[in-house]
Design a protein around this motif. Structure first.
Motif, PDB file in Angstrom:
ATOM      1  N   LEU A  73       0.824  -1.218   0.000  1.00  0.00           N
ATOM      2  CA  LEU A  73       0.000   0.000   0.000  1.00  0.00           C
ATOM      3  C   LEU A  73       0.856   1.265   0.000  1.00  0.00           C
ATOM      4  O   LEU A  73       0.362   2.347  -0.320  1.00  0.00           O
ATOM      5  CB  LEU A  73      -0.906   0.030   1.235  1.00  0.00           C
ATOM      6  CG  LEU A  73      -2.051  -0.973   1.305  1.00  0.00           C
ATOM      7  CD1 LEU A  73      -2.721  -0.894   2.671  1.00  0.00           C
ATOM      8  CD2 LEU A  73      -3.069  -0.711   0.197  1.00  0.00           C
ATOM      9  N   TRP A  91      -2.561   3.038  -8.152  1.00  0.00           N
ATOM     10  CA  TRP A  91      -2.510   2.924  -6.691  1.00  0.00           C
ATOM     11  C   TRP A  91      -3.887   3.007  -6.061  1.00  0.00           C
ATOM     12  O   TRP A  91      -4.200   2.259  -5.129  1.00  0.00           O
ATOM     13  CB  TRP A  91      -1.608   4.028  -6.120  1.00  0.00           C
ATOM     14  CG  TRP A  91      -1.495   3.967  -4.616  1.00  0.00           C
ATOM     15  CD1 TRP A  91      -0.640   3.188  -3.900  1.00  0.00           C
ATOM     16  CD2 TRP A  91      -2.279   4.683  -3.659  1.00  0.00           C
ATOM     17  NE1 TRP A  91      -0.827   3.383  -2.545  1.00  0.00           N
ATOM     18  CE2 TRP A  91      -1.837   4.296  -2.375  1.00  0.00           C
ATOM     19  CE3 TRP A  91      -3.307   5.617  -3.762  1.00  0.00           C
ATOM     20  CZ2 TRP A  91      -2.384   4.810  -1.210  1.00  0.00           C
ATOM     21  CZ3 TRP A  91      -3.864   6.123  -2.592  1.00  0.00           C
ATOM     22  CH2 TRP A  91      -3.403   5.726  -1.334  1.00  0.00           C
ATOM     23  N   LYS A  95      -5.422   0.063  -3.766  1.00  0.00           N
ATOM     24  CA  LYS A  95      -5.794   0.250  -2.363  1.00  0.00           C
ATOM     25  C   LYS A  95      -7.238  -0.203  -2.123  1.00  0.00           C
ATOM     26  O   LYS A  95      -7.541  -0.852  -1.120  1.00  0.00           O
ATOM     27  CB  LYS A  95      -5.626   1.710  -1.935  1.00  0.00           C
ATOM     28  CG  LYS A  95      -5.812   1.952  -0.424  1.00  0.00           C
ATOM     29  CD  LYS A  95      -5.389   3.358  -0.049  1.00  0.00           C
ATOM     30  CE  LYS A  95      -5.347   3.540   1.466  1.00  0.00           C
ATOM     31  NZ  LYS A  95      -6.687   3.628   2.072  1.00  0.00           N
ATOM     32  N   TYR A  98      -7.202  -4.003  -2.226  1.00  0.00           N
ATOM     33  CA  TYR A  98      -6.565  -4.520  -1.009  1.00  0.00           C
ATOM     34  C   TYR A  98      -7.538  -4.445   0.166  1.00  0.00           C
ATOM     35  O   TYR A  98      -7.716  -5.419   0.906  1.00  0.00           O
ATOM     36  CB  TYR A  98      -5.300  -3.709  -0.727  1.00  0.00           C
ATOM     37  CG  TYR A  98      -4.526  -4.137   0.510  1.00  0.00           C
ATOM     38  CD1 TYR A  98      -3.355  -4.864   0.394  1.00  0.00           C
ATOM     39  CD2 TYR A  98      -4.961  -3.784   1.792  1.00  0.00           C
ATOM     40  CE1 TYR A  98      -2.630  -5.242   1.514  1.00  0.00           C
ATOM     41  CE2 TYR A  98      -4.249  -4.163   2.913  1.00  0.00           C
ATOM     42  CZ  TYR A  98      -3.081  -4.894   2.774  1.00  0.00           C
ATOM     43  OH  TYR A  98      -2.384  -5.270   3.899  1.00  0.00           O
ATOM     44  N   GLU A  99      -8.155  -3.306   0.335  1.00  0.00           N
ATOM     45  CA  GLU A  99      -9.084  -3.155   1.456  1.00  0.00           C
ATOM     46  C   GLU A  99     -10.330  -4.001   1.255  1.00  0.00           C
ATOM     47  O   GLU A  99     -11.014  -4.350   2.227  1.00  0.00           O
ATOM     48  CB  GLU A  99      -9.414  -1.676   1.649  1.00  0.00           C
ATOM     49  CG  GLU A  99      -8.182  -0.893   2.149  1.00  0.00           C
ATOM     50  CD  GLU A  99      -8.386   0.603   2.232  1.00  0.00           C
ATOM     51  OE1 GLU A  99      -9.408   1.100   1.717  1.00  0.00           O
ATOM     52  OE2 GLU A  99      -7.512   1.277   2.814  1.00  0.00           O
ATOM     53  N   ASP A 135      -1.591  -1.218   7.672  1.00  0.00           N
ATOM     54  CA  ASP A 135      -2.752  -1.065   6.791  1.00  0.00           C
ATOM     55  C   ASP A 135      -4.012  -0.630   7.532  1.00  0.00           C
ATOM     56  O   ASP A 135      -5.002  -0.247   6.918  1.00  0.00           O
ATOM     57  CB  ASP A 135      -3.014  -2.347   6.003  1.00  0.00           C
ATOM     58  CG  ASP A 135      -3.309  -3.566   6.879  1.00  0.00           C
ATOM     59  OD1 ASP A 135      -3.502  -3.405   8.101  1.00  0.00           O
ATOM     60  OD2 ASP A 135      -3.326  -4.687   6.332  1.00  0.00           O
ATOM     61  N   ASN A 187      -5.303   3.467   6.831  1.00  0.00           N
ATOM     62  CA  ASN A 187      -6.717   3.397   6.471  1.00  0.00           C
ATOM     63  C   ASN A 187      -7.507   4.591   6.983  1.00  0.00           C
ATOM     64  O   ASN A 187      -8.454   5.041   6.344  1.00  0.00           O
ATOM     65  CB  ASN A 187      -7.340   2.099   7.009  1.00  0.00           C
ATOM     66  CG  ASN A 187      -8.829   1.994   6.736  1.00  0.00           C
ATOM     67  OD1 ASN A 187      -9.645   2.309   7.599  1.00  0.00           O
ATOM     68  ND2 ASN A 187      -9.174   1.561   5.524  1.00  0.00           N
TER      69      ASN A 187
END
Length: 474
Positions: A73, A91, A95, A98-99, A135, A187
């Protein structure tokens, strides 16, 4: 789901990240260590120094992708931050993907009691669990974020608050318990404020220009830490990571990685520690690399100091190559792990050994095998480890030394496949023929002359091949 194209790339990236991390901690000036003054903290620290051997676990949604924890991240041009998969080119998309792992994270085979028993049988006596990595995903039921384990498909499971379950299971087996907590949180919008997209690992805005936003982050951080100190039973260690979140005044210009920190990121550790210790008297606070009153012990990473250190310290190291779960991650041999433990203990430190659980909530079988093998060795030789102090010359040749009261423990670190020779000199100690020397396995008294041991063929055969052999000198 993003897929890593090659395991070779992943391990190379991880190795780069581990090297940089090790270099960062190698540069820290431990001569500035500040001993705690609180008697309860002093007592807890002494207890911790006696247990010697602990377990760390990095576990989060990143385990589902089998990637480096959190770092993909981070928008830095470094190997360990490199993105892979269908969203790597953008990116923002990455992100979001990923989340989005949290939407399918469901470790249904989670069994912390099995972990606790395996760790206990290996001779481990304390635990540090990653409650939140950089994260920002909380592996506990925090009321200050929706990005958490209890807000996944696993949230319907009665064991969904995995931090509580893990700490409880290990505490029942007699472990000291610790909570790893990342100070940076990638986050929460009060750290990576969307108005200013992040350029690197640091806060995305200048806290001095936006003090209200920074106060919001300080409160958020303190609130989550106090949740852990309030609702999760007795906590012995608060283990804080992300050393770039620190007061600007604490930056050492002689340390290369600290020069790149652009802002004062003071989160008021005095407030955090005071409130935490009101709930957890004697709590050890480990504000890693931020030398001062809130770094009760220092934590060299993926390395062992080359000399004895007279301050409290712990090497945190991985059983494999990675902190987090990676499929088929090669594990260190039992021989190497035992030698590492002895190298550390003889120089005055503790070993915190990391195992990364997989996305289903299990450890690789090889991790259980290693712990079982270490445990078999510890049954005979742990007396020279627990509750001991280092003894000069600490490490000399193939020997490592500890002591307890009037007893000296001399470990012979054998080469792989090496059995004990029939004649063996204990290097580095001045001994006389009146001193009693015995070997731990079997408690057999040995003939010797001025530290040169005479071993019979029968004894050598009965002891067999070991990673290290313990001689007890009284």
């Amino acid at each position: 789901m993003m897929k890593i194209k090659t395991l070779a790339f992943l391990l190379c990236s991880m190795a780069n990240g581990l090297w940089v991390s090790a270099q960062q901690h190698a540069e820290q000036d431990h001569s500035k260590y500040v001993p705690p003054t609180d008697p309860l903290v002093q007592a807890k620290l002494a207890q911790w120094q006696d247990v010697k051997f602990g377990l760390m676990m990095h576990w989060g949604t990143y385990s589902q992708w089998g990637i480096v924890e959190s770092w993909s991240l981070c928008p830095e041009d470094e190997g360990w931050c490199e993105r892979r998969g269908p969203h790597a080119h953008n990116w923002y998309e990455y992100k979001k993907a990923y989340e989005g792992i949290a939407d399918s994270f469901n470790p249904v085979q989670f069994d912390p009691e099995k972990w606790a028993v395996a760790a206990k049988n290996a001779g481990m006596k304390y635990l540090v669990f990653t409650t939140k990595h950089h994260d920002g995903f909380a592996m506990f039921d925090s009321k200050y974020t929706d990005y958490k384990i209890t807000n996944t498909p696993f949230g319907k499971n009665p064991k969904s608050n995995v931090t509580k379950e893990i700490l409880s299971a290990f505490r029942k087996e007699g472990f000291m318990t610790g909570t790893y907590f990342s100070k940076p949180d990638w986050n929460t919008p009060s750290y990576w404020w969307p108005y200013f997209p992040p350029k690197d690992r640091n806060v995305s805005y200048d806290p001095k220009k936006y003090p209200e936003k920074w106060q919001e982050f300080k409160d958020f951080t303190n609130n989550q830490i106090q949740e852990l100190m309030t609702d999760y039973g007795q906590i012995d260690i608060l283990w804080l990571d992300g050393g770039w979140v620190r007061p600007f005044s604490s930056i050492d210009p002689n340390i290369s990685w600290q020069k790149s920190i652009p802002y004062d990121q003071d989160i008021d550790m005095a407030r955090i520690a005071k409130l935490a210790r009101q709930k957890q008297p004697g709590l050890l606070v480990v504000d890693r690399t931020v030398t001062g009153a809130y770094e009760n012990y220092v934590t060299p990473e993926q390395q062992v100091p080359d000399h004895y250190m007279p301050i409290p310290w712990e090497s945190c190291m991985t059983m494999g190559n990675s902190w987090s779960y990676v499929p088929n991650d090669p594990m260190k041999s039992t021989h190497q792990l035992v030698h590492t433990l002895l190298e550390i203990v003889s120089k005055g430190g503790n070993l915190l050994l990391n195992i990364g659980p997989g996305p289903d909530g299990t450890w690789p079988q090889v991790a259980y095998d290693r712990l079982e093998e270490i445990g078999l060795w510890m049954k005979d030789n742990g007396q020279g480890i627990y509750g001991t102090k280092p003894k000069a010359p600490y490490r000399q040749g193939k020997w490592a030394f500890t002591q307890k009261e009037q007893t000296t423990y001399a470990f012979y670190l054998a080469d792989k496949g090496e059995k004990l020779p029939k004649q063996l000199k204990i290097e580095g100690l001045t001994l006389n023929s009146k001193q009693k020397i015995s070997i731990a396995k079997g408690s057999t008294s040995l003939k010797h002359r001025d530290g040169v041991l005479q071993l019979s063929d029968k004894l050598v055969d009965s002891i067999g091949e070991q990673p290290a052999y313990l001689f007890i000198i009284e």
